[in-house]
Structures are given as C-alpha cells and as structure tokens.
Enzyme design. Structure first.
Site, PDB file in Angstrom:
ATOM      1  N   THR A 123      46.548  38.232  46.239  1.00 18.76           N
ATOM      2  CA  THR A 123      45.847  38.097  44.967  1.00 18.76           C
ATOM      3  C   THR A 123      44.345  38.002  45.196  1.00 18.76           C
ATOM      4  O   THR A 123      43.857  38.215  46.311  1.00 18.76           O
ATOM      5  CB  THR A 123      46.423  36.917  44.144  1.00 18.76           C
ATOM      6  OG1 THR A 123      45.858  36.964  42.837  1.00 18.76           O
ATOM      7  CG2 THR A 123      46.153  35.555  44.776  1.00 18.76           C
ATOM      8  N   ASN A 177      36.175  51.045  25.554  1.00 18.71           N
ATOM      9  CA  ASN A 177      35.588  49.831  26.119  1.00 18.71           C
ATOM     10  C   ASN A 177      34.304  49.483  25.393  1.00 18.71           C
ATOM     11  O   ASN A 177      33.618  50.359  24.882  1.00 18.71           O
ATOM     12  CB  ASN A 177      35.300  50.013  27.619  1.00 18.71           C
ATOM     13  CG  ASN A 177      35.065  48.687  28.310  1.00 18.71           C
ATOM     14  OD1 ASN A 177      35.851  47.749  28.114  1.00 18.71           O
ATOM     15  ND2 ASN A 177      34.014  48.566  29.095  1.00 18.71           N
ATOM     16  N   THR A 222      31.549  48.365  26.658  1.00 16.46           N
ATOM     17  CA  THR A 222      30.438  48.981  27.383  1.00 16.46           C
ATOM     18  C   THR A 222      30.857  50.395  27.787  1.00 16.46           C
ATOM     19  O   THR A 222      31.713  50.572  28.664  1.00 16.46           O
ATOM     20  CB  THR A 222      30.120  48.156  28.653  1.00 16.46           C
ATOM     21  OG1 THR A 222      30.073  46.779  28.296  1.00 16.46           O
ATOM     22  CG2 THR A 222      28.817  48.578  29.298  1.00 16.46           C
ATOM     23  N   ASP A 262      51.828  45.437  40.692  1.00 15.80           N
ATOM     24  CA  ASP A 262      51.308  45.095  39.353  1.00 15.80           C
ATOM     25  C   ASP A 262      51.533  46.295  38.443  1.00 15.80           C
ATOM     26  O   ASP A 262      51.954  46.152  37.294  1.00 15.80           O
ATOM     27  CB  ASP A 262      49.791  44.814  39.410  1.00 15.80           C
ATOM     28  CG  ASP A 262      49.460  43.505  40.110  1.00 15.80           C
ATOM     29  OD1 ASP A 262      50.273  42.573  40.039  1.00 15.80           O
ATOM     30  OD2 ASP A 262      48.379  43.428  40.726  1.00 15.80           O
ATOM     31  N   THR A 280      49.711  29.663  40.905  1.00 19.83           N
ATOM     32  CA  THR A 280      50.603  30.827  40.898  1.00 19.83           C
ATOM     33  C   THR A 280      52.014  30.505  40.390  1.00 19.83           C
ATOM     34  O   THR A 280      52.558  29.426  40.669  1.00 19.83           O
ATOM     35  CB  THR A 280      50.700  31.438  42.305  1.00 19.83           C
ATOM     36  OG1 THR A 280      51.634  32.508  42.260  1.00 19.83           O
ATOM     37  CG2 THR A 280      51.172  30.416  43.346  1.00 19.83           C
ATOM     38  N   ALA A 283      37.929  48.361  30.495  1.00 17.75           N
ATOM     39  CA  ALA A 283      37.575  49.148  31.679  1.00 17.75           C
ATOM     40  C   ALA A 283      37.243  48.219  32.847  1.00 17.75           C
ATOM     41  O   ALA A 283      36.509  48.592  33.757  1.00 17.75           O
ATOM     42  CB  ALA A 283      36.401  50.077  31.363  1.00 17.75           C
ATOM     43  N   LYS A 317      42.645  41.822  47.216  1.00 16.11           N
ATOM     44  CA  LYS A 317      43.507  42.986  46.933  1.00 16.11           C
ATOM     45  C   LYS A 317      42.973  44.304  47.501  1.00 16.11           C
ATOM     46  O   LYS A 317      43.754  45.204  47.797  1.00 16.11           O
ATOM     47  CB  LYS A 317      43.729  43.131  45.416  1.00 16.11           C
ATOM     48  CG  LYS A 317      44.658  42.075  44.844  1.00 16.11           C
ATOM     49  CD  LYS A 317      44.952  42.337  43.377  1.00 16.11           C
ATOM     50  CE  LYS A 317      45.889  41.270  42.832  1.00 16.11           C
ATOM     51  NZ  LYS A 317      46.395  41.594  41.497  1.00 16.11           N
ATOM     52  N   ASN A 332      48.909  44.546  45.939  1.00 12.94           N
ATOM     53  CA  ASN A 332      49.272  43.147  45.702  1.00 12.94           C
ATOM     54  C   ASN A 332      50.540  42.765  46.465  1.00 12.94           C
ATOM     55  O   ASN A 332      50.968  41.615  46.388  1.00 12.94           O
ATOM     56  CB  ASN A 332      49.480  42.889  44.203  1.00 12.94           C
ATOM     57  CG  ASN A 332      50.795  43.437  43.736  1.00 12.94           C
ATOM     58  OD1 ASN A 332      51.152  44.576  44.052  1.00 12.94           O
ATOM     59  ND2 ASN A 332      51.556  42.623  43.035  1.00 12.94           N
TER      60      ASN A 332
HETATM   61  P1  ATR Z   1      39.826  41.788  34.416  1.00 10.10           P
HETATM   62  O1  ATR Z   1      39.820  41.667  35.906  1.00 10.10           O
HETATM   63  O2  ATR Z   1      40.714  40.807  33.704  1.00 10.10           O
HETATM   64  O3  ATR Z   1      40.063  43.198  33.962  1.00 10.10           O
HETATM   65  P2  ATR Z   1      36.973  42.092  34.004  1.00 10.10           P
HETATM   66  O4  ATR Z   1      36.918  43.042  35.146  1.00 10.10           O
HETATM   67  O5  ATR Z   1      35.927  41.039  33.880  1.00 10.10           O
HETATM   68  O6  ATR Z   1      38.361  41.326  33.933  1.00 10.10           O
HETATM   69  O7  ATR Z   1      36.988  42.986  32.651  1.00 10.10           O
HETATM   70  C1  ATR Z   1      37.020  42.411  31.385  1.00 10.10           C
HETATM   71  C2  ATR Z   1      37.252  43.517  30.357  1.00 10.10           C
HETATM   72  O8  ATR Z   1      37.398  42.927  29.066  1.00 10.10           O
HETATM   73  C3  ATR Z   1      36.103  44.506  30.211  1.00 10.10           C
HETATM   74  O9  ATR Z   1      36.627  45.738  29.794  1.00 10.10           O
HETATM   75  C4  ATR Z   1      35.267  43.857  29.096  1.00 10.10           C
HETATM   76  O10 ATR Z   1      34.434  44.748  28.432  1.00 10.10           O
HETATM   77  P3  ATR Z   1      32.945  45.092  29.021  1.00 10.10           P
HETATM   78  O11 ATR Z   1      33.160  46.076  30.129  1.00 10.10           O
HETATM   79  O12 ATR Z   1      32.212  45.665  27.890  1.00 10.10           O
HETATM   80  O13 ATR Z   1      32.371  43.774  29.490  1.00 10.10           O
HETATM   81  C5  ATR Z   1      36.367  43.391  28.192  1.00 10.10           C
HETATM   82  N1  ATR Z   1      36.010  42.281  27.296  1.00 10.10           N
HETATM   83  C6  ATR Z   1      35.855  40.986  27.616  1.00 10.10           C
HETATM   84  N2  ATR Z   1      35.601  40.235  26.531  1.00 10.10           N
HETATM   85  C7  ATR Z   1      35.598  41.094  25.467  1.00 10.10           C
HETATM   86  C8  ATR Z   1      35.384  40.936  24.050  1.00 10.10           C
HETATM   87  N3  ATR Z   1      35.142  39.748  23.507  1.00 10.10           N
HETATM   88  N4  ATR Z   1      35.476  42.054  23.282  1.00 10.10           N
HETATM   89  C9  ATR Z   1      35.733  43.248  23.826  1.00 10.10           C
HETATM   90  N5  ATR Z   1      35.935  43.474  25.147  1.00 10.10           N
HETATM   91  C10 ATR Z   1      35.864  42.402  25.953  1.00 10.10           C
END
Ligand code: ATR
Length: 289
Positions: A68, A156, A158, A108, A21, A133, A72, A93
């Site tokens: 953290t 996003n 997905t 945050d 941190t 997302a 959270k 947070n």
């Molecule tokens: P965090 O807590 O940092 O938000 P997370 O909950 O794992 O991490 O979310 C990662 C995000 O980055 C998601 O939106 C993911 O897209 P998917 O929902 O389709 O998995 C996105 N992400 C990660 N790697 C990516 C890549 N190479 N290209 C596009 N989107 C990516």
C-alpha cells in the site's frame, strides 16, 4: 484462532502507515473458511527501507504481500515480473512468490472489474463516464481501456490533470479511448444513459456532504453509479444517482474483491460467490460509522 504450526505460511501488508488496514480481517477470515494454513499480518516499512523489506520477505519465504501507500510504484523495480495491466498502470498492490522472486499484480483494478461483473455491470464495448484524475481514477482509466471500453469521458475539476491521464492511457493502448473534459462540461457528452464511476475524493468521510457534480441534469445521464468510496457506505454521489432513477454501488465490494483476487493468487484456490458475500457482510459491519 486457528492453530499456527510448522506448516503455516505467512502473507502480509507492507506500507506506511498500515495500522488502519482491513486486510488482516479479510485474509484471516478467508484462510479459516477455505482451510488454508496461512496467517496475514501488517508490516510497517520505514521510508528508505523497502529494498531490505522485500529481500527480507524473500529470505523468510513469505508467500505473498499486499503493498500500500507509499510503495505501490517504488516496489516495481524490485520484482521479477509484473502483470500486463499492473505494468501499464505502473502500480502494484499484490506480490506473489514464484521461483525467482515476486511477481506483481494490481488487484485493486481486477477487484473493481470483478465487483462490477458481479453486479452485472459491463465495461467492455461500452461508453463510460469517469469522474476524477487522481491516483485512483487514473488506475480506473487504465482498467477501462484494458477491459475494452469503447470511450471513456474523463471529467475532472482540473482539466490539465484529465488531459495528462488521457494522453498517458491513450498512448499506452494506442487508441483515443479516453476523452478529457472539465466537470462542468458534461453536456458535451452525447445524450444517453451511462455507467459513471466516481473516482474523486469528494464525499469521502468526513466530508460526506460533498459530490464532485451536483447538477441533476448530469445524473439524468447515469443508469449505474459506481463510487470507489466505501466510507460513508452511502455517498452523496450515490444518493444523487438513485434520486434520478439509477442504481448505485459503493467501493466496499471492490475492496473485498481486491483481497479475494490476491488470496486466490497466493493459494491457488477459487473463492466462491457465497464466500465473497460473507466477506462483504463482515466488511459492512466493520466500516459502519
Ligand atoms: P486519490 O489518490 O484518492 O485519487 P488524489 O490523487 O489526491 O487522491 O486525487 C483526488 C481527486 O479528487 C482529483 O481528481 C481531484 O480533482 P483535482 O485534480 O481537480 O484536484 C478530485 N477532487 C477532490 N476534491 C474534489 C471536490 N471537492 N470536487 C471535485 N473534485 C475533487
């Protein structure tokens, strides 16, 4: 090192892990600069012992805590009250000691809002593009709705996840503010220039060559790009934004302001823009790769 005496108040961070941190650096610097008798330390909390940690902090008159991963959301039932934005997001947070327990905030998101304001970037009344997302982007979607964004194009990889976040936020604010799309569907966004907030983990160190979207046509729609990532300091997304004539910012200011807002809540003081700039400089040095 400042003198620690009988009047010194304690704040800290609870989480697991807590070893990397930057919060102690920020808060102990602020305490010295604003002459607050306060120390800030990391507290590792083992899984399954969050209840004991909060009860113990309360018993020890700990003034405030940051929370953290992974606590959270889990911490919320243990609080006496939760601020409106944090409650909608379902994640806090920052805990502030009050008469009958701890009050929870999500600095945050207030930190991101303040960072953007200090860069002259507005959300209120605007159309915004948000990439991602996951946990971080979901919180930003709540902030955008809360701060009065007109529409948020939530892109996003997905689509299902984008739809879920959109449904959740739209329901919470009772308006169709968040519009879900896949990353490749950006051409469905009406022509114009937008603020784009990058909330995916694409481009995060060590995968510094990645960006969620590569197409130049997308970046032509961006007047300002805000990346939540601060390591590396200059992400591929930021480079692409600048290459197409936009302004680009990383997530370091958001990190600084989430701490600054927590510090203000704990101490009842206001951190000046000059003091905030000093913190940002320190963080820049600390996060250089
Ligand atoms: P965090 O807590 O940092 O938000 P997370 O909950 O794992 O991490 O979310 C990662 C995000 O980055 C998601 O939106 C993911 O897209 P998917 O929902 O389709 O998995 C996105 N992400 C990660 N790697 C990516 C890549 N190479 N290209 C596009 N989107 C990516």
């Amino acid at each position: 090192m400042r003198e620690i005496n009988g009047r010194t108040r304690t704040c800290g961070l609870i989480g697991n892990p807590v070893a990397h941190t930057l919060s102690p650096l920020i808060h102990n610097t602020l305490a010295a600069e604003l002459m607050q008798e306060l120390v800030y330390v990391p507290f590792l909390v083992d899984q399954g012992r969050l209840n004991e940690a909060i009860a113990g902090a309360w018993a020890l008159h700990i003034q405030g805590l940051n929370v953290t991963v992974p606590y959270k959301s889990e911490v919320i039932p243990l609080l006496s009250r939760v601020d409106t934005l944090a409650e909608k997001i379902g994640a806090v947070n920052t805990l502030v000691r009050c008469e009958d327990g701890y009050v929870g905030y999500n600095t945050d998101m207030t930190g991101l809002q303040r960072a953007m304001e200090s860069d002259g970037v507005q959300i209120s009344g605007r159309d915004v593009i948000l990439l991602g997302a996951g946990g971080a982007a979901r919180a930003v979607a709540f902030l955008c709705a809360y701060a009065g964004a007109e529409r948020v194009w939530l892109l996003n990889r997905t689509i299902e996840r984008a739809r879920q976040v959109a449904d959740e936020v739209n329901r919470a604010f009772e308006r169709e503010c968040i519009l879900p799309l896949t990353l490749t569907d950006y051409s469905r966004i009406p022509d114009g220039k937008y603020l784009a907030i990058q909330g995916t983990s694409a481009g995060l160190y060590p995968n510094t060559e990645q960006a969620a979207i590569e197409d130049g046509a997308f970046y032509e729609m961006v007047h300002t790009g805000y990346d939540l990532i601060y390591k590396p300091a200059d992400t591929r997304f930021m480079k692409l934004v600048r290459a197409h004539g936009g302004k680009a910012y990383n997530g370091l200011k958001m990190l600084a302001y989430q701490a600054i807002h927590a510090f203000e809540l704990w101490n009842g003081v206001k951190v000046s823009e000059a003091q905030a700039a000093g913190i940002l400089e320190k963080l820049k040095k600390e996060t250089e790769i």
